[in-house]
Scaffold this active site. Structure first.
Site, PDB file in Angstrom:
ATOM      1  N   SER A 197       0.844  -1.197   0.000  1.00 15.78           N
ATOM      2  CA  SER A 197       0.000   0.000   0.000  1.00 15.78           C
ATOM      3  C   SER A 197       0.875   1.241   0.000  1.00 15.78           C
ATOM      4  O   SER A 197       1.970   1.249   0.588  1.00 15.78           O
ATOM      5  CB  SER A 197      -0.907   0.027   1.233  1.00 15.78           C
ATOM      6  OG  SER A 197      -1.536   1.293   1.388  1.00 15.78           O
TER       7      SER A 197
ATOM      8  N   TYR B  82      -2.054   0.007  10.407  1.00 19.23           N
ATOM      9  CA  TYR B  82      -2.100  -0.458   9.020  1.00 19.23           C
ATOM     10  C   TYR B  82      -0.835  -0.043   8.275  1.00 19.23           C
ATOM     11  O   TYR B  82      -0.211  -0.863   7.586  1.00 19.23           O
ATOM     12  CB  TYR B  82      -3.324   0.117   8.323  1.00 19.23           C
ATOM     13  CG  TYR B  82      -3.413  -0.237   6.862  1.00 19.23           C
ATOM     14  CD1 TYR B  82      -3.673  -1.541   6.452  1.00 19.23           C
ATOM     15  CD2 TYR B  82      -3.235   0.737   5.873  1.00 19.23           C
ATOM     16  CE1 TYR B  82      -3.748  -1.867   5.104  1.00 19.23           C
ATOM     17  CE2 TYR B  82      -3.315   0.412   4.527  1.00 19.23           C
ATOM     18  CZ  TYR B  82      -3.570  -0.882   4.143  1.00 19.23           C
ATOM     19  OH  TYR B  82      -3.639  -1.198   2.819  1.00 19.23           O
TER      20      TYR B  82
END
Length: 237
Positions: free
Chosen positions: A132, A146
């Site tokens: 990501s 995250y």
């Protein structure tokens, strides 16, 4: 392109979104594709029927089961680890067990899958992990855990690239930004906020990510390893 004709591809987490687009892309280029799924039974069956790929029920957060799945898939020429989970919220309030689950799925699963695949992978194989852009940039609150899990993949890729380099096996991370899937639809409630920090005010598509995966798995990319490949519309610019 015919790089993938008669090649064996395994996609961990391939029934929906980016994973499904990757399955379709490799299958369309003549590869023998296997993909795993957990809960999306109908989607997995439909994808298998459409592409001729083999759907395997396997939960990536169960590390023992994951390793056995990779082992049972036999020698693979390309491993793509797409399975992952997104969790955000106040770190003072997030449930510790859920954070541990995210660590298992986003960090441990890619590592152990990559290591197991490399045991039998032919020289010149490819290992790709979907990360990501939040590994590089966290512009909003609530994404600390995250972002941590996705940043960890960068160190993993650099290390494994050196560990497997003598066999010409490449290890790369693909880092999408906002991508139009059912998990992050282009017309979702956070779209305006996400687009506000992007150079291109639009979501990417799963097919675009699949195209990058196909390139990194191709012969032309044999010199690319231990690297992060961001496809984010300028989210991190």
């Amino acid at each position: 392109m015919s790089d993938f004709k008669n090649k064996n591809i395994l996609v961990i987490g391939g029934s929906r979104g980016i994973g499904a687009a990757i399955v379709k892309r490799f299958a369309s280029e003549g590869a023998a594709v296997k993909f795993t799924y957990t809960a999306s039974v109908d989607a997995a069956k439909a994808l298998a029927d459409k592409t001729g790929a083999e759907a395997i029920h396997s939960d990536a957060k169960d590390l023992k089961a994951l390793v056995q799945t990779v082992r049972d898939a036999g020698p693979v020429d390309v491993l793509v680890v797409n399975a992952g989970v997104v969790m955000f919220g106040d770190p003072l309030e997030l449930d510790a067990a859920e954070v541990e689950r995210m660590i298992d799925l986003n960090i441990k699963a890619p590592y152990f899958a990559a290591v197991e695949a490399a045991r039998t992978m032919p020289d010149g194989g490819r290992i790709l992990v979907i990360g990501s852009v939040n590994a590089d940039r966290v512009p909003f609150t609530g994404l600390a855990a995250y972002g941590m899990t996705k940043s960890a993949l960068q160190g993993m890729a650099r290390g494994l690239a050196r560990d497997f380099g003598h066999r010409s096996i490449t290890v790369n991370i693909i880092q999408p930004g906002p991508t139009d899937t059912d998990m992050n639809p282009a017309d979702g409630p956070m779209t305006e906020l996400m687009h506000s920090v992007m150079a291109l005010k639009q979501h990417g598509t799963a097919d675009e990510v699949a195209g990058l995966a196909a390139y990194l798995a191709s012969k032309e990319a044999r010199g690319i390893t231990g690297a992060m490949h961001t496809i984010d519309g300028g989210f991190g610019a």
